[in-house]
Design an enzyme around this catalytic site. Sequence first.
Site, PDB file in Angstrom:
ATOM      1  N   HIS A  79     -36.053 -71.489 -41.682  1.00 55.02           N
ATOM      2  CA  HIS A  79     -34.931 -72.130 -40.998  1.00 55.02           C
ATOM      3  C   HIS A  79     -35.404 -73.042 -39.863  1.00 55.02           C
ATOM      4  O   HIS A  79     -34.765 -74.049 -39.564  1.00 55.02           O
ATOM      5  CB  HIS A  79     -34.012 -71.043 -40.432  1.00 55.02           C
ATOM      6  CG  HIS A  79     -32.860 -71.557 -39.642  1.00 55.02           C
ATOM      7  ND1 HIS A  79     -31.759 -72.138 -40.229  1.00 55.02           N
ATOM      8  CD2 HIS A  79     -32.619 -71.587 -38.296  1.00 55.02           C
ATOM      9  CE1 HIS A  79     -30.892 -72.500 -39.301  1.00 55.02           C
ATOM     10  NE2 HIS A  79     -31.394 -72.175 -38.121  1.00 55.02           N
ATOM     11  N   TYR A 106     -20.191 -70.678 -30.158  1.00 58.32           N
ATOM     12  CA  TYR A 106     -19.666 -69.996 -31.343  1.00 58.32           C
ATOM     13  C   TYR A 106     -18.311 -69.350 -31.081  1.00 58.32           C
ATOM     14  O   TYR A 106     -17.517 -69.170 -32.009  1.00 58.32           O
ATOM     15  CB  TYR A 106     -20.662 -68.932 -31.811  1.00 58.32           C
ATOM     16  CG  TYR A 106     -21.960 -69.503 -32.310  1.00 58.32           C
ATOM     17  CD1 TYR A 106     -22.128 -69.811 -33.656  1.00 58.32           C
ATOM     18  CD2 TYR A 106     -23.013 -69.759 -31.439  1.00 58.32           C
ATOM     19  CE1 TYR A 106     -23.322 -70.358 -34.126  1.00 58.32           C
ATOM     20  CE2 TYR A 106     -24.201 -70.309 -31.897  1.00 58.32           C
ATOM     21  CZ  TYR A 106     -24.353 -70.604 -33.239  1.00 58.32           C
ATOM     22  OH  TYR A 106     -25.528 -71.158 -33.696  1.00 58.32           O
ATOM     23  N   ASP A 154     -29.748 -77.112 -37.211  1.00 52.30           N
ATOM     24  CA  ASP A 154     -28.898 -75.933 -37.089  1.00 52.30           C
ATOM     25  C   ASP A 154     -27.590 -76.317 -36.400  1.00 52.30           C
ATOM     26  O   ASP A 154     -26.907 -77.226 -36.859  1.00 52.30           O
ATOM     27  CB  ASP A 154     -29.687 -74.844 -36.337  1.00 52.30           C
ATOM     28  CG  ASP A 154     -28.935 -73.537 -36.189  1.00 52.30           C
ATOM     29  OD1 ASP A 154     -28.718 -72.859 -37.198  1.00 52.30           O
ATOM     30  OD2 ASP A 154     -28.557 -73.201 -35.048  1.00 52.30           O
TER      31      ASP A 154
END
Length: 367
Positions: free
Chosen positions: A340, A285, A173
């Site tokens: 995921h 982020y 990820d």
Amino acid sequence: MARPGAACPPPARRVMVAARALLFWALVYSYCGLCACIAGLRLLWSIGRRPGETFRRVVRENPPACLNDPSLGTHCYVRIKDSGLRFHYVAAGERGKPLMLLLHGFPEFWYSWRHQLREFKSEYRVVALDLRGYGETDAPSHKENYKLDCLITDIKDILESLGYNKCVLIGHDWGGMIAWLVAICYPEMVTKLIVVNFPHPSVFTEYILRHPSQLIKSGYYFFFQMPWFPEFMFTVNDFKVLKSLFTSQATGIGRKGCRLTAEDIEAYLYVFSQPGALTGPINHYRSIFSCLPLQHHEVIMPTLLLWGERDAFMEVEMAEITRIYVKNHFRLTILSEASHWLQQDQPDIVNKLIWTFLKEETTRKRE
């Protein structure tokens, strides 16, 4: 500053560049606002249905026993001279063996690699890191300290501080994004690259702009641009969002996967329920859009890309496109029933695929 005698761009070009930048940031903040409105409506719905539960939080003072399981390795710390930051990691395997460095994603920490720490310590010095801002690693307060350049340099500095000049680098990820960029910027430090459920960064940035479905799946990138509200939403209903990410039918590990135990879930809740524990991870982020667009750099070492086809956040089409950026042996394996959270979902299969890749000849031609 322009060099003397250098030609200045024509006014029309400057206006076009400025207009594109304005349009880009308008898109970012418009989508950010939309995501915030949706989150706000969900919050109001929760308050309306169960007002007492909405703001309930369990105080978690002591870590669950699994975080101190000696079979996973030894808890260690290293302080980086240039940045002054102290990084926490768990290491398994004898010192002096080849280094395998593991980079987790969001919202995870070193524990997401527990199956790999046990598996590869026989032949490697396996180090599962808490990235900058996560877990017991120091968390700078300003979002500017989480730009990609800082995160890439962290890995280089940690490698050197551990006494190594190269490693097998594995990332999942967001840790996969960092692993790609480390391999691009410091190819001499990465003997083999293994990435789990994250495409080459150039593929991701180009694909998301051309495919609205991926833009929607990556909505949290935009939501996280807001101050404090994303952190607050994670705490609602005693971190219900965090639990749902790993356990819900939509985003979690499926029925055929290796589901997280109650103690595993409690480990995540313990780490992310500590005061301020979510701000560092989300700050990763908050700096991403200032780093775009990423340049089209190629990867020159043997690369393995593992992908769970049931990934709720990343469309599988990006995995195959990644091939064009790897100028060496490239192997892609897509697991049809996996989510995921691949290295936790299907640890036995993932470990077997990694072993196979590690034992392959590095001189083999790119498929």
